[in-house]
Write a protein that holds these residues in place. Sequence first.
Motif, PDB file in Angstrom:
ATOM      1  N   CYS A 123     -49.018 -65.093   4.929  1.00 23.76           N
ATOM      2  CA  CYS A 123     -49.113 -64.803   6.356  1.00 23.76           C
ATOM      3  C   CYS A 123     -48.480 -63.450   6.694  1.00 23.76           C
ATOM      4  O   CYS A 123     -47.404 -63.111   6.232  1.00 23.76           O
ATOM      5  N   LEU A 124     -49.172 -62.690   7.501  1.00 24.95           N
ATOM      6  CA  LEU A 124     -48.716 -61.352   7.898  1.00 24.95           C
ATOM      7  C   LEU A 124     -47.880 -61.390   9.176  1.00 24.95           C
ATOM      8  O   LEU A 124     -47.467 -60.347   9.687  1.00 24.95           O
ATOM      9  N   SER A 125     -47.680 -62.577   9.718  1.00 22.02           N
ATOM     10  CA  SER A 125     -46.969 -62.723  11.005  1.00 22.02           C
ATOM     11  C   SER A 125     -47.552 -61.775  12.052  1.00 22.02           C
ATOM     12  O   SER A 125     -46.824 -61.111  12.769  1.00 22.02           O
ATOM     13  N   CYS A 126     -48.877 -61.725  12.094  1.00 23.08           N
ATOM     14  CA  CYS A 126     -49.526 -60.719  12.936  1.00 23.08           C
ATOM     15  C   CYS A 126     -50.005 -61.254  14.270  1.00 23.08           C
ATOM     16  O   CYS A 126     -50.330 -60.484  15.167  1.00 23.08           O
ATOM     17  N   GLY A 127     -50.120 -62.566  14.402  1.00 20.96           N
ATOM     18  CA  GLY A 127     -50.514 -63.131  15.695  1.00 20.96           C
ATOM     19  C   GLY A 127     -52.004 -63.102  15.973  1.00 20.96           C
ATOM     20  O   GLY A 127     -52.454 -63.569  17.017  1.00 20.96           O
ATOM     21  N   THR A 128     -52.778 -62.572  15.029  1.00 24.93           N
ATOM     22  CA  THR A 128     -54.227 -62.520  15.225  1.00 24.93           C
ATOM     23  C   THR A 128     -54.816 -63.895  15.510  1.00 24.93           C
ATOM     24  O   THR A 128     -55.629 -64.064  16.416  1.00 24.93           O
ATOM     25  N   CYS A 129     -54.353 -64.890  14.753  1.00 22.91           N
ATOM     26  CA  CYS A 129     -54.912 -66.232  14.903  1.00 22.91           C
ATOM     27  C   CYS A 129     -54.752 -66.747  16.328  1.00 22.91           C
ATOM     28  O   CYS A 129     -55.660 -67.343  16.904  1.00 22.91           O
TER      29      CYS A 129
ATOM     30  N   ASN B 232     -46.469 -67.248  15.532  1.00 22.21           N
ATOM     31  CA  ASN B 232     -46.318 -66.645  14.209  1.00 22.21           C
ATOM     32  C   ASN B 232     -45.482 -65.369  14.233  1.00 22.21           C
ATOM     33  O   ASN B 232     -45.098 -64.860  13.186  1.00 22.21           O
TER      34      ASN B 232
ATOM     35  N   LEU C 120     -45.546 -70.373  10.784  1.00 23.71           N
ATOM     36  CA  LEU C 120     -46.923 -70.802  10.537  1.00 23.71           C
ATOM     37  C   LEU C 120     -47.023 -72.325  10.649  1.00 23.71           C
ATOM     38  O   LEU C 120     -47.907 -72.876  11.304  1.00 23.71           O
TER      39      LEU C 120
ATOM     40  N   CYS D 103     -58.396 -64.059  10.252  1.00 18.92           N
ATOM     41  CA  CYS D 103     -57.162 -63.909   9.479  1.00 18.92           C
ATOM     42  C   CYS D 103     -57.427 -63.104   8.214  1.00 18.92           C
ATOM     43  O   CYS D 103     -58.230 -63.498   7.379  1.00 18.92           O
TER      44      CYS D 103
ATOM     45  N   ALA E 136     -55.559 -62.754   5.816  1.00 17.65           N
ATOM     46  CA  ALA E 136     -55.005 -63.433   4.643  1.00 17.65           C
ATOM     47  C   ALA E 136     -55.782 -64.711   4.327  1.00 17.65           C
ATOM     48  O   ALA E 136     -55.359 -65.504   3.489  1.00 17.65           O
TER      49      ALA E 136
ATOM     50  N   ILE F 213     -56.214 -67.474   5.961  1.00 17.51           N
ATOM     51  CA  ILE F 213     -55.546 -68.742   6.232  1.00 17.51           C
ATOM     52  C   ILE F 213     -56.413 -69.505   7.229  1.00 17.51           C
ATOM     53  O   ILE F 213     -56.534 -69.113   8.384  1.00 17.51           O
TER      54      ILE F 213
HETATM   55  S1  SF4 Z   1     -53.902 -64.396  11.559  1.00 17.83           S
HETATM   56 FE1  SF4 Z   1     -53.351 -65.124   9.536  1.00 17.83          FE
HETATM   57  S2  SF4 Z   1     -51.885 -63.649   8.796  1.00 17.83           S
HETATM   58 FE2  SF4 Z   1     -51.994 -63.346  11.000  1.00 17.83          FE
HETATM   59  S3  SF4 Z   1     -50.374 -64.648  11.821  1.00 17.83           S
HETATM   60 FE3  SF4 Z   1     -52.234 -65.861  11.819  1.00 17.83          FE
HETATM   61  S4  SF4 Z   1     -52.164 -66.987   9.888  1.00 17.83           S
HETATM   62 FE4  SF4 Z   1     -50.703 -65.298   9.720  1.00 17.83          FE
END
Ligand code: SF4
Lengths: 292, 357, 266
Positions: free
Chosen positions: B244-250, B283, B304, B334, B336, B338
């Motif tokens: 996980c990139l801790s990016c908040g996209t999800c 995240n 996550l 995502c 990554a 996920i």
């Molecule tokens: S989009 Fe993927 S990488 Fe980014 S916070 Fe959500 S789970 Fe993590």
Amino acid sequence: MTTNLECLPPVSGGEFEYSYKAEITNVYPLTRMEKLYQIQLVDPMERERFIFRPGQFVMLELPGIGEAPFSITSSPVRHGDLELCIRAVGNMTMFLDRVGRGTRVGISGPFGTHFPVERMEGEDVLLIAGGLGIAPLRSPILSVLETRSRYGQVDIIYGARRPSELLFDYEYAMWRQFDVGLDIIVDREEPGWQGPVGLITEILKERIAKGQSDRFRERTSAIVCGPPVMFRFVCDLLIAAQVPVEKIFVSLERRMHCGRGKCCRCNIGSTYTCLDGPVFDYWSVLNLKEAI
Amino acid sequence: MLFKVFAASELSRLFEILSVNRIVGPVKKGEDQHGRSLYDFDVVHDIAELHLDYGQTIHSAKNYFLPYRENLCTFTFQDEGSGDGGDWHKEVDYGVYAPLVLFGLHPCDINALNKLDKVLLGGRYPNPFYGEKRANMFIVGHSCSPQPFCFCKSMGTDSAIRGFDLFLTRMDDLYFAEILSPRAFHLLEQIDCHDPDSREHHRYMDLMEAKEALYVAHVDTSDLTKILDLEFQASVWQEWGQKCLSCGTCAQVCPTCYCYGVEEQVDMDFTRAHKEKRLYSCNLLDFAAVAGGHNFRPESHTRLKYRYYHKHRGFVEAFEESLCVGCGRCGQSCLAHITVPEVIASVRASKEEHDDD
Amino acid sequence: MTTNKTFLGVPVARPKVAFFELSSCEGCQLQLLNNEATLLDFLSLVEVVRFREGMKEASDDYEIAFVEGSITRRDEEERLRVIREQAKVVVALGSCACFGGVNQLKNRFNDLEWVKKEVYGSFPIETQKVKPLSAVIKVDLEIYGCPIKKEEVERIVTALVLGEQIHHPQYPVCMECKARENICLFDLGEPCLGPVTRAGCDAWCPSNRLGCWGCRGPAPEANLSQLQIIMAERGISQERMIDRLECFGGFAAFVAEVKEKKGEPK
Ligand code: SF4
Ligand code: SF4
Ligand code: SF4
Ligand code: SF4
């Protein structure tokens, strides 16, 4: 029939962003870090109608600077004449530290669950605080003292890091007048300190050793406020002394942005600290993942 | 529920009647490197821009009901400098001045709104910023074709039974319309349509049956709340956390993620200040950090995990349904990879691992 | 000129600020002059006593020093120490000051003498390894970006004047990029450092269909190992990735690590 869909009138929920206009009427430095703020709702009607229960919190807003939750530290009988005990640690509280009497702030609430002191009537009550936990605990302490005759044995146990960090020390003599046991302990000694030195759990152990297990089992309630690490140890001792889990109450701190169960920031598992808490009985705490 | 049928060619008439209002629908935003079309919700002025055959949009339509950024209030300061602190005035504006037509929402997105209604409009403090927008929304749903990543079927959100005004199912040259509101009923009065006959009923039912076979992705939700509790410490969470990139996209693309943060900003001349709400994501690193610096979830895997707990356990406990509608957007966006089906399957599999021991 | 400003009754001073530039393009300072509409407000907030881009007089009586640019010569180190002595608050303005910026790219050539000859011929010029301000003095506050974003500087300066704590976003650029509903550059087959770069620019580059170059340096929890996987999966070569990560100097530590693994000299 018009196909230009009409814009409907405002829905209910107008109170969502409503805050009471309030004024800081007095500021007392308590220790190096904490101050006691007396805050009065400006409108006398609003002040009178402001009803809260011990353990509940308000959102205090400094317009343009920020908003944060604080448990009310004054007695409920004072309605909208609130006292908040605040440590200057974050951006908002550091700014608050600089404002003086007469400053107008926003207050919304009261929010959250409360310590059910009314359900504890007729019982022994243990009020236990560590560090800044005395701030939320002071409201139930004052509540219980105001109706002292309705309770059995009342004990207050309070632990702080050092004597100079003890909060509300000017009030202890007054508390004692109400036939309560008041035990204070500090982690580290300072010149002039004559009380005990050590962990809060040691005092609690002594208190438990003096008590009778059937009384703990059948007619004792406990309120515990303080840092998460403290809950664990204190609550474990209480449980070992047979105080029922559902009669141990704690106050949990989380980050909050709304206080209204909408921003998610204070969520623990499924539980909003702002709606279902901040006061939880220990049975609920055991059911929450990652709560302590 | 009332049903009507009209010729596909009548749709432009329907659009035209509605178009005195602002209409938001799926539009084509471009193509990816493999030539696949990319869609998102945007304001449409012409029916030609409306791509009702979209598979899935990248983002949900949330910007129109839970904007990424929204002004909560404006403070105006008076008498600053007078020495006695001065006073201020707080002004709240929900910012809804005209109704909005959401044209072409799939069942998953309609169900997402229904779920959000429960948490944002229910309880002691209904949120008027959301409520105003919802009350002034006219929703025209549209049938979909399940994409390989869609698992709405597993979440029970593959069909919408409430939360729309009108729902249109395309049957070749016909539209099969479900009508839920008087407004939609009167709208259809203005175009050429008729009551469906039994042959059309059957065509509709055949179509629904054929849709079932198209689902590829699945999530096993049986006993999921308990399994998530039991597997709170499972090592798979750490494995996902490493990616996980801790990016908040999800959370940003999700139609049901509603968490937010509040920021206040004083104008440079100190005459006004604004309080702004910004959608946040559990995240993100400081989601659970409190004043003074303590972070309740410092590791990416705990954050996550928390997102899954909120959606698939906490919300279920509170409302007896999951907060995920299986739209698959989070997994698609995502970087990554996920995805909800894989994460949940892995947590369930870690149960089987113990079974083997 | 002193104004008796207050905010919520708290007296607010109008600090004297000075702007300095070391080796830089002075682009960050230009940004500040960019919008005349807010410039007056800015000037009512602080008293600018030194600003080469905008005024002739220069004073050495200041409280806040904004320093743009990176250090490439020894005399600049000296100047910086003098500034540090004088200023209560030293602000590193822009990516050059924070990480070395584009200037530090020359650090990747091992033989600086060779660079010098190639660039300046036989013109006598002193050059050393490019350093960010923090390599020489204690920096109180960093404002990232190449160039910096005017709105962000205004927000930060307002907060500074009010005595507030300064917070930078803790999340990466993707968060802002999604809020602007951009098409992800990776879907277009382009590399982007958005997933690991500190946000705050409002996804400036991706919103213009350009992949992020990481000008704001790493987000506090940049998952660089996952970034490598993401790039590799999409057939983007490691050289291309490193070129990008190296551009502004914010990812220097990570780049060194990757190069070391590959057995390349740093
Ligand atoms: S989009 Fe993927 S990488 Fe980014 S916070 Fe959500 S789970 Fe993590
Ligand atoms: S969690 Fe993912 S699949 Fe579920 S509703 Fe949100 S974006 Fe869709
Ligand atoms: S374009 Fe870059 S910043 Fe935007 S979502 Fe994709 S990776 Fe993140
Ligand atoms: S997108 Fe990246 S390179 Fe572009 S301004 Fe933002 S941080 Fe800098």
